[in-house]
Design a protein around this motif. Structure first.
Motif, mmCIF file in Angstrom:
data_model
loop_
_atom_site.group_PDB
_atom_site.id
_atom_site.type_symbol
_atom_site.label_atom_id
_atom_site.label_comp_id
_atom_site.label_asym_id
_atom_site.label_seq_id
_atom_site.Cartn_x
_atom_site.Cartn_y
_atom_site.Cartn_z
ATOM 1 N N SER A 143 -0.676 7.290 -12.658
ATOM 2 C CA SER A 143 -2.039 6.776 -12.687
ATOM 3 C C SER A 143 -2.020 5.270 -12.957
ATOM 4 C CB SER A 143 -2.853 7.489 -13.768
ATOM 5 O OG SER A 143 -2.311 7.247 -15.048
ATOM 6 N N ALA A 144 -3.158 4.632 -12.730
ATOM 7 C CA ALA A 144 -3.308 3.189 -12.966
ATOM 8 C C ALA A 144 -2.198 2.396 -12.267
ATOM 9 C CB ALA A 144 -3.309 2.891 -14.465
ATOM 10 N N VAL A 145 -1.917 2.758 -11.022
ATOM 11 C CA VAL A 145 -0.825 2.121 -10.282
ATOM 12 C C VAL A 145 -1.276 0.745 -9.776
ATOM 13 C CG1 VAL A 145 0.767 2.317 -8.348
ATOM 14 C CG2 VAL A 145 0.021 4.378 -9.566
ATOM 15 N N GLU A 146 -0.496 -0.259 -10.058
ATOM 16 C CA GLU A 146 -0.746 -1.612 -9.576
ATOM 17 C C GLU A 146 0.552 -2.197 -9.045
ATOM 18 O OE1 GLU A 146 -2.443 -3.962 -12.663
ATOM 19 O OE2 GLU A 146 -4.270 -2.748 -12.828
ATOM 20 N N VAL A 147 0.445 -3.029 -8.007
ATOM 21 C CA VAL A 147 1.614 -3.692 -7.438
ATOM 22 C C VAL A 147 1.329 -5.191 -7.399
ATOM 23 C CG1 VAL A 147 3.182 -3.890 -5.480
ATOM 24 C CG2 VAL A 147 2.151 -1.674 -6.024
ATOM 25 N N ALA A 148 2.163 -5.960 -8.068
ATOM 26 C CA ALA A 148 2.031 -7.419 -8.083
ATOM 27 C C ALA A 148 3.268 -8.035 -7.451
ATOM 28 C CB ALA A 148 1.872 -7.926 -9.517
ATOM 29 N N THR A 149 3.079 -9.035 -6.634
ATOM 30 C CA THR A 149 4.196 -9.737 -6.009
ATOM 31 C C THR A 149 4.519 -10.983 -6.817
ATOM 32 O OG1 THR A 149 3.521 -8.949 -3.832
ATOM 33 C CG2 THR A 149 5.072 -10.792 -3.893
ATOM 34 N N ARG A 150 5.783 -11.106 -7.195
ATOM 35 C CA ARG A 150 6.244 -12.274 -7.948
ATOM 36 C C ARG A 150 7.335 -12.967 -7.142
ATOM 37 N NH1 ARG A 150 5.113 -11.926 -13.531
ATOM 38 N NH2 ARG A 150 6.072 -13.986 -13.610
ATOM 39 N N PRO A 203 0.816 -1.226 0.000
ATOM 40 C CA PRO A 203 0.000 0.000 0.000
ATOM 41 C C PRO A 203 0.843 1.266 0.000
ATOM 42 C CG PRO A 203 -0.905 -1.604 1.538
ATOM 43 C CD PRO A 203 0.421 -2.138 1.102
ATOM 44 N N ALA A 204 1.968 1.239 0.707
ATOM 45 C CA ALA A 204 2.843 2.411 0.724
ATOM 46 C C ALA A 204 3.433 2.671 -0.660
ATOM 47 C CB ALA A 204 3.960 2.227 1.751
ATOM 48 N N LEU A 205 3.720 1.623 -1.415
ATOM 49 C CA LEU A 205 4.231 1.791 -2.774
ATOM 50 C C LEU A 205 3.187 2.444 -3.670
ATOM 51 C CD1 LEU A 205 6.107 -1.599 -3.304
ATOM 52 C CD2 LEU A 205 7.149 0.683 -3.341
ATOM 53 N N VAL A 206 1.951 2.006 -3.552
ATOM 54 C CA VAL A 206 0.882 2.628 -4.343
ATOM 55 C C VAL A 206 0.786 4.109 -4.017
ATOM 56 C CG1 VAL A 206 -1.602 2.676 -4.763
ATOM 57 C CG2 VAL A 206 -0.420 0.474 -4.579
ATOM 58 N N ARG A 207 0.806 4.443 -2.729
ATOM 59 C CA ARG A 207 0.722 5.852 -2.323
ATOM 60 C C ARG A 207 1.901 6.647 -2.864
ATOM 61 N NH1 ARG A 207 -0.901 3.336 2.545
ATOM 62 N NH2 ARG A 207 1.145 3.676 3.487
ATOM 63 N N LEU A 208 3.094 6.058 -2.834
ATOM 64 C CA LEU A 208 4.298 6.740 -3.307
ATOM 65 C C LEU A 208 4.159 7.131 -4.776
ATOM 66 C CD1 LEU A 208 7.306 7.557 -2.857
ATOM 67 C CD2 LEU A 208 7.912 5.210 -3.503
ATOM 68 N N PHE A 209 3.697 6.219 -5.606
ATOM 69 C CA PHE A 209 3.585 6.502 -7.035
ATOM 70 C C PHE A 209 2.421 7.439 -7.326
ATOM 71 C CE2 PHE A 209 6.710 3.293 -7.410
ATOM 72 C CZ PHE A 209 7.272 3.394 -8.674
ATOM 73 N N GLU A 210 1.315 7.259 -6.619
ATOM 74 C CA GLU A 210 0.181 8.158 -6.845
ATOM 75 C C GLU A 210 0.515 9.572 -6.400
ATOM 76 O OE1 GLU A 210 -3.587 5.047 -6.668
ATOM 77 O OE2 GLU A 210 -3.072 6.212 -4.880
ATOM 78 N N ARG A 211 1.250 9.707 -5.308
ATOM 79 C CA ARG A 211 1.633 11.034 -4.820
ATOM 80 C C ARG A 211 2.499 11.774 -5.843
ATOM 81 N NH1 ARG A 211 3.755 9.546 -0.004
ATOM 82 N NH2 ARG A 211 5.902 9.507 -0.733
ATOM 83 N N ALA A 212 3.309 11.007 -6.588
ATOM 84 C CA ALA A 212 4.173 11.614 -7.594
ATOM 85 C C ALA A 212 3.431 11.943 -8.886
ATOM 86 C CB ALA A 212 5.340 10.678 -7.903
ATOM 87 N N GLY A 213 2.164 11.495 -9.005
ATOM 88 C CA GLY A 213 1.363 11.832 -10.171
ATOM 89 C C GLY A 213 1.106 10.697 -11.132
#
Length: 247
Positions: free
Chosen positions: A172-179, A160-170
């Motif tokens: 869009s369509a941010v997704e995080v997948a664990t591999r 969730p913190a990664l999503v916030r980090l990218f959205e805060r920078a502007g």
């Protein structure tokens, strides 16, 4: 490099949806593993650029793949024009940028509208037992500074913190997948010595030879559960792949 990073390059390139003809930038490119994978997908090395803070890494990358545009520079101040790339990729560098927000803003600045970025970071260290056990050994044997140096690559494990980090920078369509990936070293000593003599000094921690010898000896027992029947060190190492777009 192959033991930890090589097999992630196709995964990151897939996440960025790189296709023939794309203009691609690899940030914190190191020796160019990811940039070379991108060039193979694009079909023309001249369409791909790689940038890294360390001159030695860039020199080696240039020798391996002279057709790619290699440059020395900072992720927080990319020496490229606005909207110059269709895709931006980076693997296992974001944790070490001095200003992560600014680095992501720079990724988005150099992307064309609708451009894609894909960034890989390691999962939290608690989800990588082999490294967690090695960090605990360093804490006991060499002090917290040594342990913290090895914790640093796992600093961005919170999805969730990664999503916030990218959205805060502007972004869009941010997704995080664990591999899940697999780390494979010829022996326990190969991993531990590389960390003690290679990584820790980069992070400003220099151990004495007696300290190194003691840790190498103890690590054989600590990491024994990850030793294969053939003597290799093999363990799971998950990573988060963040994909996003420029609006």
């Amino acid at each position: 490099m192959p033991a930890l990073f090589g097999h992630w390059a196709p995964i990151v390139v897939d996440a960025a949806a790189i296709k023939p003809g794309d203009r691609v930038l690899d940030i914190a490119c190191g020796t160019g593993v990811l940039a070379r994978e991108a060039a193979a997908r694009v079909g023309a090395a001249r369409q791909v650029a790689g940038i890294d803070l360390h001159a030695g890494m860039i020199a080696l990358a240039r020798r391996i793949a002279p057709g790619i545009d290699w440059r020395e520079g900072k992720a927080e101040a990319l020496p490229y024009q606005d909207k110059g790339f269709d895709a931006v990729v980076s693997q296992f560098g974001l944790m070490f940028f001095s200003d992560r927000d600014q680095a992501i803003r720079e990724m988005l600045r150099v992307l064309a509208p609708g451009g894609r970025c894909a960034v890989a970071v390691w999962d939290a260290i608690d989800n990588v037992p082999a490294f967690a056990d090695l960090v605990a050994l360093l804490d006991r044997s060499a002090g917290k500074a040594a342990g913290d140096a090895l914790r640093a690559p796992f600093a961005l494990g919170d999805k969730p913190a990664l999503v916030r980090l990218f959205e805060r920078a502007g972004a869009s369509a941010v997704e995080v997948a664990t591999r899940r990936g697999t780390a494979r070293f010829p022996s326990i000593r190969d991993l531990v010595e590389a960390e003690l003599r290679g990584w820790l000094p980069v992070m400003g921690v220099n151990l004495t030879e007696p300290e190194i010898s003691g840790i190498l000896a103890e690590s054989e027992a600590v990491l024994a559960p990850c030793r294969s029947s053939g003597g290799e060190l093999v363990f799971d190492i998950p990573a988060h792949i963040i994909s996003a777009r420029k609006s």
